[in-house]
Design a protein around this motif. Sequence first.
Motif, PDB file in Angstrom:
ATOM      1  N   GLY A 115     -10.724   5.109  -5.652  1.00  0.00           N
ATOM      2  CA  GLY A 115     -10.655   6.499  -6.082  1.00  0.00           C
ATOM      3  C   GLY A 115      -9.655   6.745  -7.188  1.00  0.00           C
ATOM      4  N   ALA A 116      -9.069   5.638  -7.701  1.00  0.00           N
ATOM      5  CA  ALA A 116      -8.057   5.772  -8.753  1.00  0.00           C
ATOM      6  C   ALA A 116      -8.735   5.820 -10.120  1.00  0.00           C
ATOM      7  N   GLU A 117      -9.280   6.978 -10.444  1.00  0.00           N
ATOM      8  CA  GLU A 117     -10.001   7.126 -11.717  1.00  0.00           C
ATOM      9  C   GLU A 117      -9.103   7.628 -12.834  1.00  0.00           C
ATOM     10  N   THR A 118      -7.911   8.086 -12.464  1.00  0.00           N
ATOM     11  CA  THR A 118      -6.971   8.583 -13.483  1.00  0.00           C
ATOM     12  C   THR A 118      -5.683   7.781 -13.418  1.00  0.00           C
ATOM     13  N   ALA A 119      -4.896   7.877 -14.485  1.00  0.00           N
ATOM     14  CA  ALA A 119      -3.623   7.162 -14.545  1.00  0.00           C
ATOM     15  C   ALA A 119      -2.678   7.633 -13.447  1.00  0.00           C
ATOM     16  N   GLU A 120      -2.703   8.919 -13.126  1.00  0.00           N
ATOM     17  CA  GLU A 120      -1.803   9.464 -12.097  1.00  0.00           C
ATOM     18  C   GLU A 120      -2.157   8.926 -10.717  1.00  0.00           C
ATOM     19  N   GLN A 121      -3.446   8.796 -10.424  1.00  0.00           N
ATOM     20  CA  GLN A 121      -3.872   8.250  -9.145  1.00  0.00           C
ATOM     21  C   GLN A 121      -3.498   6.777  -9.016  1.00  0.00           C
ATOM     22  N   LEU A 122      -3.664   6.021 -10.098  1.00  0.00           N
ATOM     23  CA  LEU A 122      -3.288   4.609 -10.096  1.00  0.00           C
ATOM     24  C   LEU A 122      -1.787   4.460  -9.881  1.00  0.00           C
ATOM     25  N   LYS A 123      -1.006   5.289 -10.562  1.00  0.00           N
ATOM     26  CA  LYS A 123       0.452   5.234 -10.445  1.00  0.00           C
ATOM     27  C   LYS A 123       0.892   5.503  -9.005  1.00  0.00           C
ATOM     28  N   LYS A 124       0.255   6.472  -8.363  1.00  0.00           N
ATOM     29  CA  LYS A 124       0.606   6.811  -6.985  1.00  0.00           C
ATOM     30  C   LYS A 124       0.371   5.633  -6.048  1.00  0.00           C
ATOM     31  N   GLU A 125      -0.759   4.957  -6.201  1.00  0.00           N
ATOM     32  CA  GLU A 125      -1.077   3.815  -5.343  1.00  0.00           C
ATOM     33  C   GLU A 125      -0.104   2.661  -5.564  1.00  0.00           C
ATOM     34  N   ILE A 126       0.218   2.387  -6.822  1.00  0.00           N
ATOM     35  CA  ILE A 126       1.116   1.268  -7.124  1.00  0.00           C
ATOM     36  C   ILE A 126       2.535   1.567  -6.658  1.00  0.00           C
ATOM     37  N   ARG A 127       3.002   2.805  -6.834  1.00  0.00           N
ATOM     38  CA  ARG A 127       4.337   3.175  -6.366  1.00  0.00           C
ATOM     39  C   ARG A 127       4.426   3.095  -4.842  1.00  0.00           C
ATOM     40  N   ARG A 128       3.372   3.489  -4.195  1.00  0.00           N
ATOM     41  CA  ARG A 128       3.342   3.413  -2.725  1.00  0.00           C
ATOM     42  C   ARG A 128       3.455   1.963  -2.252  1.00  0.00           C
ATOM     43  N   ALA A 129       2.852   1.050  -3.002  1.00  0.00           N
ATOM     44  CA  ALA A 129       2.901  -0.368  -2.637  1.00  0.00           C
ATOM     45  C   ALA A 129       4.248  -1.002  -2.952  1.00  0.00           C
ATOM     46  N   THR A 130       4.851  -0.614  -4.070  1.00  0.00           N
ATOM     47  CA  THR A 130       6.125  -1.231  -4.466  1.00  0.00           C
ATOM     48  C   THR A 130       7.331  -0.610  -3.773  1.00  0.00           C
ATOM     49  N   ASN A 131       7.167   0.544  -3.156  1.00  0.00           N
ATOM     50  CA  ASN A 131       8.252   1.170  -2.394  1.00  0.00           C
ATOM     51  C   ASN A 131       8.164   0.803  -0.917  1.00  0.00           C
ATOM     52  N   ALA A 132       7.701  -0.392  -0.649  1.00  0.00           N
ATOM     53  CA  ALA A 132       7.526  -0.849   0.733  1.00  0.00           C
ATOM     54  C   ALA A 132       7.844  -2.338   0.824  1.00  0.00           C
ATOM     55  N   THR A 133       8.014  -2.799   2.052  1.00  0.00           N
ATOM     56  CA  THR A 133       8.117  -4.228   2.315  1.00  0.00           C
ATOM     57  C   THR A 133       6.949  -4.616   3.208  1.00  0.00           C
ATOM     58  N   TYR A 134       6.739  -5.905   3.399  1.00  0.00           N
ATOM     59  CA  TYR A 134       5.541  -6.364   4.090  1.00  0.00           C
ATOM     60  C   TYR A 134       5.913  -7.412   5.137  1.00  0.00           C
ATOM     61  N   VAL A 135       5.357  -7.234   6.328  1.00  0.00           N
ATOM     62  CA  VAL A 135       5.626  -8.150   7.428  1.00  0.00           C
ATOM     63  C   VAL A 135       4.367  -8.959   7.718  1.00  0.00           C
ATOM     64  N   HIS A 136       4.543 -10.270   7.775  1.00  0.00           N
ATOM     65  CA  HIS A 136       3.442 -11.192   8.078  1.00  0.00           C
ATOM     66  C   HIS A 136       3.545 -11.559   9.558  1.00  0.00           C
ATOM     67  N   LEU A 137       2.612 -11.064  10.342  1.00  0.00           N
ATOM     68  CA  LEU A 137       2.669 -11.253  11.794  1.00  0.00           C
ATOM     69  C   LEU A 137       1.934 -12.525  12.207  1.00  0.00           C
ATOM     70  N   ALA A 138       2.616 -13.318  13.049  1.00  0.00           N
ATOM     71  CA  ALA A 138       2.037 -14.554  13.574  1.00  0.00           C
ATOM     72  C   ALA A 138       2.603 -14.777  14.970  1.00  0.00           C
ATOM     73  N   PRO A 139       1.891 -15.536  15.819  1.00  0.00           N
ATOM     74  CA  PRO A 139       2.392 -15.782  17.177  1.00  0.00           C
ATOM     75  C   PRO A 139       3.777 -16.427  17.145  1.00  0.00           C
ATOM     76  N   GLY A 140       4.721 -15.845  17.840  1.00  0.00           N
ATOM     77  CA  GLY A 140       6.086 -16.354  17.876  1.00  0.00           C
ATOM     78  C   GLY A 140       7.049 -15.264  18.307  1.00  0.00           C
ATOM     79  N   THR A 141       8.294 -15.638  18.517  1.00  0.00           N
ATOM     80  CA  THR A 141       9.303 -14.679  18.965  1.00  0.00           C
ATOM     81  C   THR A 141      10.287 -14.314  17.859  1.00  0.00           C
TER      82      THR A 141
END
Length: 350
Positions: free
Chosen positions: A168-194
């Motif tokens: 749905g990112a047809e405009t520059a503003e929509q693309l910017k919102k999606e990319i900022r949302r992704a770069t203002n986060a961290t990511y956890v890789h879940l795997a079996p373990g403690t």
Amino acid sequence: MPSSSKPVTSSLDSEQTLRAAKALLAHVKSSTSAPSLLTEDGNPDVPVYLNLSTKKFIVDKKKLKPSRIALAHSLYPDGVTSVCLLVKDPQRTYKDLVEEAGLGDLVQRVIGVGKLKAKWKTYEKRRQLRDTHDLFLADDRVVPLLPALLGKVFIEKKRNPVPISLSGAETAEQLKKEIRRATNATYVHLAPGTVTSIKVGTTGMPAEHVAANIEKVVAALVEKYVSGGWKGVRRFDIKTAESASLPIWMTEALYDEEDVVEPAALAKEEKVEEKAKGKKRAAEDDEEAEKPAVAAKKTKSSPAKAAKSAVAGKKRPLEAAAAAEKVKKTSEGEKKELPKKIKAAKKVKA
């Protein structure tokens, strides 16, 4: 054994978290006497990780798709971070949108699926691509194609592209919102373990920013991913890849109530187990006692069978004598007939 009745702290001590962050950053900076080989241009900034230790496995099966956790302060500042965006063809459409959105300093490369397939075929090429950028974002419509196009070189270093919605990112503003949302986060890789490790900052960030990120990530992990919430957490530590771990929270209740067996229940369980063992031993003894009787029964013959065997034994010599007499008579008859056969043969010859 620690008592299970001790209360479980429901939140971090913010002051303790900040002290630990300051101590870790000071230690890393004081021990960095030469340019770091981990980043380009000798940049000494290295990642800071939060380690979560749980009492039970955090998940039963490995999840290839990383889970997103929003941060108070971005790990990917413009002008310092290099982001690669993987998109549907034609890639020119998204390159123009990136420039229009003013993200050129952050998103430094846009690659379409067709170009990715044609240009990055070999392991070495893919490794170079992986090591060139800090973060990979991918249009969620092309994510199913990426394991085959990027190969294990990305998976083994946990550099899987992060899916973002660009349908749905047809405009520059929509693309910017999606990319900022992704770069203002961290990511956890879940795997079996403690033990689960999550990036929460860098040594180039202020300690206050690192501490704020830690609190955000801890809250999200405990609420969304740890079974039982705080009761399922054993400890939280922070560290870099090269440093020792600094604890910021540790449970006093190492065991849950269901893990602690009361003496009466334990005695009852042992009694039941001993009774089951006794029954098993008795059954084995009965089986051993029956073996000689069964063997004797197999070898012992009945009177009828014995009599039959005796009669058969007496009949065998008689049958043998009759057969020998028959052979003898046959031989004598052939001897008497032999002269006649010779005489007849001579007459035929004459």
